[in-house]
Design a protein around this motif. Structure first.
Motif, mmCIF file in Angstrom:
data_model
loop_
_atom_site.group_PDB
_atom_site.id
_atom_site.type_symbol
_atom_site.label_atom_id
_atom_site.label_comp_id
_atom_site.label_asym_id
_atom_site.label_seq_id
_atom_site.Cartn_x
_atom_site.Cartn_y
_atom_site.Cartn_z
ATOM 1 N N VAL A 119 -3.599 -6.655 1.419
ATOM 2 C CA VAL A 119 -4.247 -6.093 0.241
ATOM 3 C C VAL A 119 -4.293 -4.582 0.407
ATOM 4 O O VAL A 119 -4.568 -4.080 1.501
ATOM 5 C CB VAL A 119 -5.703 -6.601 0.087
ATOM 6 N N VAL A 120 -4.029 -3.861 -0.678
ATOM 7 C CA VAL A 120 -4.143 -2.399 -0.670
ATOM 8 C C VAL A 120 -5.255 -1.990 -1.628
ATOM 9 O O VAL A 120 -5.305 -2.468 -2.766
ATOM 10 C CB VAL A 120 -2.812 -1.733 -1.066
ATOM 11 N N TYR A 121 -6.150 -1.130 -1.136
ATOM 12 C CA TYR A 121 -7.266 -0.649 -1.949
ATOM 13 C C TYR A 121 -7.116 0.845 -2.226
ATOM 14 O O TYR A 121 -6.649 1.595 -1.371
ATOM 15 C CB TYR A 121 -8.595 -0.848 -1.205
ATOM 16 N N HIS B 1 2.081 -6.480 10.464
ATOM 17 C CA HIS B 1 2.062 -5.020 10.664
ATOM 18 C C HIS B 1 0.944 -4.340 9.895
ATOM 19 O O HIS B 1 0.401 -3.344 10.339
ATOM 20 C CB HIS B 1 3.408 -4.374 10.374
ATOM 21 N N HIS B 2 0.600 -4.840 8.711
ATOM 22 C CA HIS B 2 -0.674 -4.399 8.117
ATOM 23 C C HIS B 2 -1.270 -5.503 7.259
ATOM 24 O O HIS B 2 -0.555 -6.234 6.584
ATOM 25 C CB HIS B 2 -0.568 -3.062 7.374
ATOM 26 N N ARG B 3 -2.591 -5.594 7.358
ATOM 27 C CA ARG B 3 -3.355 -6.536 6.546
ATOM 28 C C ARG B 3 -4.114 -5.819 5.447
ATOM 29 O O ARG B 3 -4.435 -6.392 4.417
ATOM 30 C CB ARG B 3 -4.343 -7.317 7.418
ATOM 31 N N ASP C 167 -5.529 -2.212 -5.359
ATOM 32 C CA ASP C 167 -4.302 -1.649 -5.919
ATOM 33 C C ASP C 167 -3.275 -2.768 -6.095
ATOM 34 O O ASP C 167 -2.733 -2.965 -7.164
ATOM 35 C CB ASP C 167 -3.739 -0.565 -5.002
ATOM 36 N N HIS C 168 -3.007 -3.510 -5.006
ATOM 37 C CA HIS C 168 -2.101 -4.648 -5.110
ATOM 38 C C HIS C 168 -2.326 -5.624 -3.974
ATOM 39 O O HIS C 168 -2.942 -5.287 -2.966
ATOM 40 C CB HIS C 168 -0.638 -4.193 -5.135
ATOM 41 N N VAL C 169 -1.818 -6.836 -4.172
ATOM 42 C CA VAL C 169 -1.778 -7.835 -3.101
ATOM 43 C C VAL C 169 -0.300 -8.104 -2.817
ATOM 44 O O VAL C 169 0.549 -7.845 -3.668
ATOM 45 C CB VAL C 169 -2.506 -9.136 -3.492
HETATM 46 FE FE LIG Z 1 1.899 -3.346 0.079
#
Ligand SMILES: [Fe+2]
Length: 191
Positions: free
Chosen positions: A12-14, A50-52, A77-79
């Motif tokens: 998830v991106v915030y 690599h990123h959560r 922002d997106h999942v």
């Molecule tokens: Fe992403």
């Protein structure tokens, strides 16, 4: 066409104006560690992905706005969903295109080949394939390239689909050969 499902949910991106506070909170709550951090973006993980989580610093990206809690700007922002292979991702692209569902951003992040879609409400999602089999290799790429280009390089999905269907090896696309120009961050509502 058959519907190819993602192999896993990835991250998830915030978007935030509390960049430092948010990064600290996710470290505290999830025991996450910072994989890469610059003034604009931070990438954290708590396992072998690599990123959560990633955080985009709106104080730098959109300094003219000041409302710390304004909905639609602050927040998810997106999942992201991972597909098992580049072929799965591109055949999904081809299937969706037949339904007039197209990505608004095709970007090689270096550690993933990604296509971003938006649902009818404008919720953004990333369909991705990992470029590297191991997190160690992905981390090495991050260490080497993210300082100069933490976003990625755009690609033409129809060109890649045609080449893949013509038999070109997925490995030619998965490992990024060019690292510029750096793409702007695109959004479902802005493009
Ligand atoms: Fe992403």
């Amino acid at each position: 066409m058959t519907c190819i499902r993602p192999s896993k949910f990835a991250h998830v991106v915030y978007r935030t104006r509390r960049f430092d506070e948010m990064v600290q909170w996710y470290q505290t709550v999830f025991g996450a560690k910072v994989q890469h951090r610059n003034p604009v973006l931070a990438f954290l993980t708590y396992d072998d992905e690599h990123h959560r989580f990633a955080f985009a610093n709106l104080s730098l990206l959109q300094p003219e706005e000041s409302e710390a809690d304004r909905r639609g700007v602050i927040g998810v922002d997106h999942v992201a969903y991972t597909y098992a292979s580049l072929n799965d991702l591109f055949e999904t692209y081809a299937r969706l295109k037949e339904s007039e569902i197209r990505p608004y951003w095709c970007i090689h992040h270096g550690i993933t080949v990604s296509m971003y879609y938006a649902d009818p409400d404008g919720n953004q999602m990333e369909f991705q394939v990992d470029s590297y089999a191991s997190t160690e290799e992905a981390n090495a790429f991050i260490d080497e390239h993210f300082s100069a280009n933490p976003i990625g390089v755009e690609f033409d999905p129809d060109d890649w689909l045609a080449r893949l269907r013509a038999g070109e090896s997925a490995s030619n696309f998965l490992v990024r050969q060019v690292h510029e120009p750096m793409s702007p961050v695109r959004g479902a509502m802005t493009d």
